[in-house]
Design an enzyme around this catalytic site. Structure first.
Site, PDB file in Angstrom:
ATOM      1  N   SER A  86      23.184  28.446  29.671  1.00 57.13           N
ATOM      2  CA  SER A  86      22.207  29.191  28.869  1.00 57.13           C
ATOM      3  C   SER A  86      22.892  30.327  28.136  1.00 57.13           C
ATOM      4  O   SER A  86      24.069  30.632  28.376  1.00 57.13           O
ATOM      5  CB  SER A  86      21.091  29.760  29.759  1.00 57.13           C
ATOM      6  OG  SER A  86      21.622  30.710  30.677  1.00 57.13           O
TER       7      SER A  86
ATOM      8  N   THR B 298      19.015  36.875  24.612  1.00 62.76           N
ATOM      9  CA  THR B 298      19.236  35.796  25.574  1.00 62.76           C
ATOM     10  C   THR B 298      17.905  35.416  26.234  1.00 62.76           C
ATOM     11  O   THR B 298      16.904  36.113  26.068  1.00 62.76           O
ATOM     12  CB  THR B 298      20.228  36.257  26.656  1.00 62.76           C
ATOM     13  OG1 THR B 298      19.675  37.395  27.325  1.00 62.76           O
ATOM     14  CG2 THR B 298      21.562  36.626  26.040  1.00 62.76           C
TER      15      THR B 298
ATOM     16  N   ASP C 211      28.725  26.306  35.376  1.00 63.40           N
ATOM     17  CA  ASP C 211      27.610  27.180  35.696  1.00 63.40           C
ATOM     18  C   ASP C 211      27.207  26.936  37.134  1.00 63.40           C
ATOM     19  O   ASP C 211      27.418  25.837  37.666  1.00 63.40           O
ATOM     20  CB  ASP C 211      26.421  26.949  34.763  1.00 63.40           C
ATOM     21  CG  ASP C 211      25.622  28.225  34.529  1.00 63.40           C
ATOM     22  OD1 ASP C 211      25.147  28.811  35.522  1.00 63.40           O
ATOM     23  OD2 ASP C 211      25.468  28.635  33.363  1.00 63.40           O
TER      24      ASP C 211
ATOM     25  N   TYR D 118      26.941  47.137  37.189  1.00 59.91           N
ATOM     26  CA  TYR D 118      27.203  46.325  35.996  1.00 59.91           C
ATOM     27  C   TYR D 118      28.284  46.957  35.124  1.00 59.91           C
ATOM     28  O   TYR D 118      29.237  46.284  34.694  1.00 59.91           O
ATOM     29  CB  TYR D 118      25.906  46.156  35.214  1.00 59.91           C
ATOM     30  CG  TYR D 118      26.014  45.256  34.006  1.00 59.91           C
ATOM     31  CD1 TYR D 118      26.200  43.887  34.154  1.00 59.91           C
ATOM     32  CD2 TYR D 118      25.927  45.782  32.716  1.00 59.91           C
ATOM     33  CE1 TYR D 118      26.294  43.049  33.046  1.00 59.91           C
ATOM     34  CE2 TYR D 118      26.022  44.961  31.609  1.00 59.91           C
ATOM     35  CZ  TYR D 118      26.201  43.599  31.774  1.00 59.91           C
ATOM     36  OH  TYR D 118      26.302  42.780  30.664  1.00 59.91           O
TER      37      TYR D 118
ATOM     38  N   ASP E 139      30.749  27.630  41.165  1.00 61.17           N
ATOM     39  CA  ASP E 139      30.638  29.036  41.504  1.00 61.17           C
ATOM     40  C   ASP E 139      31.957  29.683  41.111  1.00 61.17           C
ATOM     41  O   ASP E 139      33.006  29.390  41.702  1.00 61.17           O
ATOM     42  CB  ASP E 139      30.378  29.182  43.009  1.00 61.17           C
ATOM     43  CG  ASP E 139      30.250  30.634  43.455  1.00 61.17           C
ATOM     44  OD1 ASP E 139      30.605  31.538  42.677  1.00 61.17           O
ATOM     45  OD2 ASP E 139      29.806  30.853  44.595  1.00 61.17           O
TER      46      ASP E 139
ATOM     47  N   CYS F 216      31.825  33.539  30.212  1.00 61.57           N
ATOM     48  CA  CYS F 216      30.516  34.126  29.915  1.00 61.57           C
ATOM     49  C   CYS F 216      29.658  34.337  31.155  1.00 61.57           C
ATOM     50  O   CYS F 216      28.615  34.986  31.073  1.00 61.57           O
ATOM     51  CB  CYS F 216      29.735  33.229  28.943  1.00 61.57           C
ATOM     52  SG  CYS F 216      30.449  33.078  27.302  1.00 61.57           S
TER      53      CYS F 216
END
Length: 249
Positions: A15, A190, A36, A155, A54, A80
């Site tokens: 995604s 997104t 993913d 983050y 993973d 990403c």
């Protein structure tokens, strides 16, 4: 560097930024392997094969890299995959969950490094192209690496680490003809943002100097393509944010 008839790995490919990048590289003739954690709802795109992986698991990443390289030569890697939970260092419920902090670092920073390192090992064994070039790795940071907001301690730390990794990785891998660059996106439209109200989305867009809109995932993919094409671009972190500088909140 041309990507036609080469293999490419894109993480977080089910995604958002990863999906757009995988589709872009496939449209240019690359054999793309999309990694993913969950690929059940990944878009069906010609030229893109998905591998449930993973990125924090060394053996899973090794297996995925080997599969991509078997269709080789592996020339491009785009990281990403990432997560972005929000929590204050000291909040109403007490101190920041230390396990959550660790998880964000593991996925966003250590996961990026794991894919970078294991893929670089494979790329280094390919036949060199002009000027000894063998491949390019593009990592994803965020403007939060520079202006982390309230609640973004984990983050921002993880993305700051990705920025800090860029130059030493480019220098380490230069002898193998592998370039390393990083993109630091601003506010991207997104799937996560598509769950919020139009009013909130409009407020986010209004805070961007120009153009006053959210960035599209395909624009990220376009920038990745430009980085791949530009053989002299190395060791650089590129902000893609419409001149946005994040406020504290």
């Amino acid at each position: 560097m041309k990507v036609e008839n080469t293999a490419a790995i894109v993480t977080g490919a089910a995604s958002g930024l990863g999906a757009a990048t995988a589709a872009h590289l496939a449209s240019r003739g690359a054999r793309v392997f999309g990694l993913d954690l969950n690929t059940d709802n990944a878009p069906a795109v010609e030229g893109v094969s998905y591998i449930a992986t993973d990125v924090t698991d060394e053996q899973q990443v090794r297996a995925a890299v080997a599969k991509a390289a078997a269709s080789g030569p592996l020339r491009v890697v785009v990281n990403c995959a990432g997560i972005g939970p929000s929590a204050r260092i000291l909040g109403r419920k007490g101190v920041h969950d230390l396990g959550l902090y660790t998880k964000v670092i593991q996925v966003n920073l250590i996961g990026t490094f794991t894919v970078l390192a294991l893929a670089a090992e494979e790329i280094a064994g390919t036949e060199p192209l002009e000027f000894g070039q063998r491949g390019v790795i593009v990592n994803t940071a965020s403007v939060a690496a520079f202006e982390g907001q309230v609640g973004q301690a984990a983050y921002a730390s993880s993305k700051g680490g990705v920025v800090g990794l860029t130059v030493p990785a480019a220098r380490d891998l230069a002898q193998y003809g592998i370039r390393v660059n990083t993109v630091a996106p601003g506010i991207v439209d997104t799937p996560m943002l598509q769950t919020v109200s139009e009013e909130f989305r409009g407020a986010l867009a209004a805070g961007i100097p120009f153009p006053q809109r959210l960035c599209r995932p395909d624009e990220y993919a376009q920038l990745v393509g430009m980085i791949i094409d530009h053989d002299y671009l190395n060791g650089e972190t590129i902000r893609m944010d419409g001149a946005l500088r994040m406020a504290p909140r």
